[in-house]
Write a protein that holds these residues in place. Structure first.
Motif, PDB file in Angstrom:
ATOM      1  N   VAL A 150       0.850  -1.197   0.000  1.00  0.00           N
ATOM      2  CA  VAL A 150       0.000   0.000   0.000  1.00  0.00           C
ATOM      3  C   VAL A 150       0.882   1.242   0.000  1.00  0.00           C
ATOM      4  O   VAL A 150       0.643   2.198  -0.735  1.00  0.00           O
ATOM      5  CB  VAL A 150      -0.974   0.004   1.201  1.00  0.00           C
ATOM      6  CG1 VAL A 150      -1.626   1.368   1.363  1.00  0.00           C
ATOM      7  CG2 VAL A 150      -2.035  -1.060   1.022  1.00  0.00           C
ATOM      8  N   GLY A 151       1.937   1.226   0.824  1.00  0.00           N
ATOM      9  CA  GLY A 151       2.872   2.345   0.848  1.00  0.00           C
ATOM     10  C   GLY A 151       3.546   2.558  -0.499  1.00  0.00           C
ATOM     11  O   GLY A 151       3.665   3.695  -0.978  1.00  0.00           O
ATOM     12  N   LEU A 152       3.971   1.491  -1.139  1.00  0.00           N
ATOM     13  CA  LEU A 152       4.589   1.604  -2.465  1.00  0.00           C
ATOM     14  C   LEU A 152       3.581   2.097  -3.505  1.00  0.00           C
ATOM     15  O   LEU A 152       3.942   2.858  -4.414  1.00  0.00           O
ATOM     16  CB  LEU A 152       5.183   0.257  -2.889  1.00  0.00           C
ATOM     17  CG  LEU A 152       6.403  -0.207  -2.093  1.00  0.00           C
ATOM     18  CD1 LEU A 152       6.776  -1.635  -2.491  1.00  0.00           C
ATOM     19  CD2 LEU A 152       7.572   0.738  -2.294  1.00  0.00           C
ATOM     20  N   HIS A 153       2.335   1.675  -3.357  1.00  0.00           N
ATOM     21  CA  HIS A 153       1.275   2.124  -4.267  1.00  0.00           C
ATOM     22  C   HIS A 153       1.071   3.642  -4.126  1.00  0.00           C
ATOM     23  O   HIS A 153       0.936   4.357  -5.121  1.00  0.00           O
ATOM     24  CB  HIS A 153      -0.018   1.363  -3.959  1.00  0.00           C
ATOM     25  CG  HIS A 153      -1.069   1.459  -5.003  1.00  0.00           C
ATOM     26  ND1 HIS A 153      -0.960   0.880  -6.240  1.00  0.00           N
ATOM     27  CD2 HIS A 153      -2.286   2.060  -4.987  1.00  0.00           C
ATOM     28  CE1 HIS A 153      -2.048   1.123  -6.945  1.00  0.00           C
ATOM     29  NE2 HIS A 153      -2.880   1.856  -6.208  1.00  0.00           N
ATOM     30  N   ILE A 154       1.089   4.119  -2.892  1.00  0.00           N
ATOM     31  CA  ILE A 154       0.939   5.554  -2.642  1.00  0.00           C
ATOM     32  C   ILE A 154       2.129   6.323  -3.190  1.00  0.00           C
ATOM     33  O   ILE A 154       1.967   7.433  -3.731  1.00  0.00           O
ATOM     34  CB  ILE A 154       0.725   5.812  -1.133  1.00  0.00           C
ATOM     35  CG1 ILE A 154      -0.649   5.266  -0.713  1.00  0.00           C
ATOM     36  CG2 ILE A 154       0.848   7.295  -0.800  1.00  0.00           C
ATOM     37  CD1 ILE A 154      -0.887   5.250   0.774  1.00  0.00           C
ATOM     38  N   ILE A 155       3.326   5.764  -3.105  1.00  0.00           N
ATOM     39  CA  ILE A 155       4.503   6.411  -3.689  1.00  0.00           C
ATOM     40  C   ILE A 155       4.334   6.528  -5.208  1.00  0.00           C
ATOM     41  O   ILE A 155       4.682   7.549  -5.809  1.00  0.00           O
ATOM     42  CB  ILE A 155       5.788   5.644  -3.326  1.00  0.00           C
ATOM     43  CG1 ILE A 155       6.093   5.847  -1.839  1.00  0.00           C
ATOM     44  CG2 ILE A 155       6.968   6.091  -4.188  1.00  0.00           C
ATOM     45  CD1 ILE A 155       7.210   4.970  -1.299  1.00  0.00           C
ATOM     46  N   GLY A 156       3.774   5.500  -5.840  1.00  0.00           N
ATOM     47  CA  GLY A 156       3.514   5.560  -7.281  1.00  0.00           C
ATOM     48  C   GLY A 156       2.520   6.655  -7.626  1.00  0.00           C
ATOM     49  O   GLY A 156       2.705   7.402  -8.589  1.00  0.00           O
ATOM     50  N   ILE A 157       1.466   6.770  -6.826  1.00  0.00           N
ATOM     51  CA  ILE A 157       0.476   7.826  -7.039  1.00  0.00           C
ATOM     52  C   ILE A 157       1.129   9.194  -6.880  1.00  0.00           C
ATOM     53  O   ILE A 157       0.903  10.108  -7.671  1.00  0.00           O
ATOM     54  CB  ILE A 157      -0.710   7.679  -6.059  1.00  0.00           C
ATOM     55  CG1 ILE A 157      -1.495   6.413  -6.360  1.00  0.00           C
ATOM     56  CG2 ILE A 157      -1.626   8.899  -6.124  1.00  0.00           C
ATOM     57  CD1 ILE A 157      -2.472   6.019  -5.264  1.00  0.00           C
ATOM     58  N   ALA A 158       1.973   9.316  -5.852  1.00  0.00           N
ATOM     59  CA  ALA A 158       2.657  10.588  -5.598  1.00  0.00           C
ATOM     60  C   ALA A 158       3.566  10.974  -6.766  1.00  0.00           C
ATOM     61  O   ALA A 158       3.620  12.143  -7.160  1.00  0.00           O
ATOM     62  CB  ALA A 158       3.451  10.509  -4.303  1.00  0.00           C
ATOM     63  N   ALA A 159       4.259  10.006  -7.335  1.00  0.00           N
ATOM     64  CA  ALA A 159       5.142  10.291  -8.466  1.00  0.00           C
ATOM     65  C   ALA A 159       4.340  10.740  -9.686  1.00  0.00           C
ATOM     66  O   ALA A 159       4.705  11.713 -10.363  1.00  0.00           O
ATOM     67  CB  ALA A 159       5.982   9.060  -8.800  1.00  0.00           C
ATOM     68  N   LEU A 160       3.249  10.061  -9.955  1.00  0.00           N
ATOM     69  CA  LEU A 160       2.424  10.402 -11.114  1.00  0.00           C
ATOM     70  C   LEU A 160       1.740  11.747 -10.925  1.00  0.00           C
ATOM     71  O   LEU A 160       1.830  12.635 -11.783  1.00  0.00           O
ATOM     72  CB  LEU A 160       1.387   9.306 -11.363  1.00  0.00           C
ATOM     73  CG  LEU A 160       0.425   9.515 -12.533  1.00  0.00           C
ATOM     74  CD1 LEU A 160       1.179   9.673 -13.837  1.00  0.00           C
ATOM     75  CD2 LEU A 160      -0.545   8.350 -12.622  1.00  0.00           C
ATOM     76  N   LEU A 161       1.076  11.923  -9.799  1.00  0.00           N
ATOM     77  CA  LEU A 161       0.361  13.172  -9.550  1.00  0.00           C
ATOM     78  C   LEU A 161       1.325  14.330  -9.315  1.00  0.00           C
ATOM     79  O   LEU A 161       1.073  15.450  -9.754  1.00  0.00           O
ATOM     80  CB  LEU A 161      -0.592  13.005  -8.365  1.00  0.00           C
ATOM     81  CG  LEU A 161      -1.680  14.057  -8.201  1.00  0.00           C
ATOM     82  CD1 LEU A 161      -2.518  14.183  -9.462  1.00  0.00           C
ATOM     83  CD2 LEU A 161      -2.561  13.714  -7.015  1.00  0.00           C
TER      84      LEU A 161
END
Length: 117
Positions: free
Chosen positions: A9-20
């Motif tokens: 979940v943390g890695l998923h949020i990091i991916g969202i943060a990078a994209l957004l």
């Protein structure tokens, strides 16, 4: 299993943060018609895809309920985002509409994740 799920979940949020974050950092350039899809946006979208698939598998393996319709909608949005970013990643300037669409779809994906219960 919970620790592993929380890790992804943390890695998923990091991916969202990078994209957004990549999108938001180019808002001014988008207004001037000079925005482009940076590597962080592509890597963020790929991270979201990989970690999302892993999270679905881990939750199913842990006998936790998974809303397949919600996951399908989120996956469809992410495939559109990933396709746009991948195809246009080498272009020096991206059309305002396409760039804005990626930001809109990313934001929609976040709200679907949070609000769809």
């Amino acid at each position: 299993m919970d620790v592993l799920i929380h890790l992804f979940v943390g890695l998923h949020i990091i991916g969202i943060a990078a994209l957004l974050g990549g999108f938001l950092s180019q808002m001014k350039a988008m207004g001037q018609g000079a925005a482009s899809f940076g590597p962080a946006m592509l890597h963020g979208a790929l991270t979201m895809l990989v970690t999302g698939v892993i999270l679905v598998g881990l939750n199913q393996a842990d006998d936790q309920p998974v809303d397949n319709i919600k996951i399908g909608v989120k996956l469809a949005l992410l495939i559109v985002i990933l396709g746009l970013v991948y195809v246009k990643r080498d272009e020096e300037k991206v059309d305002k509409g396409l760039f804005g669409l990626v930001g809109l779809l990313t934001t929609a994906n976040v709200f679907i994740a949070v609000l769809w219960t």
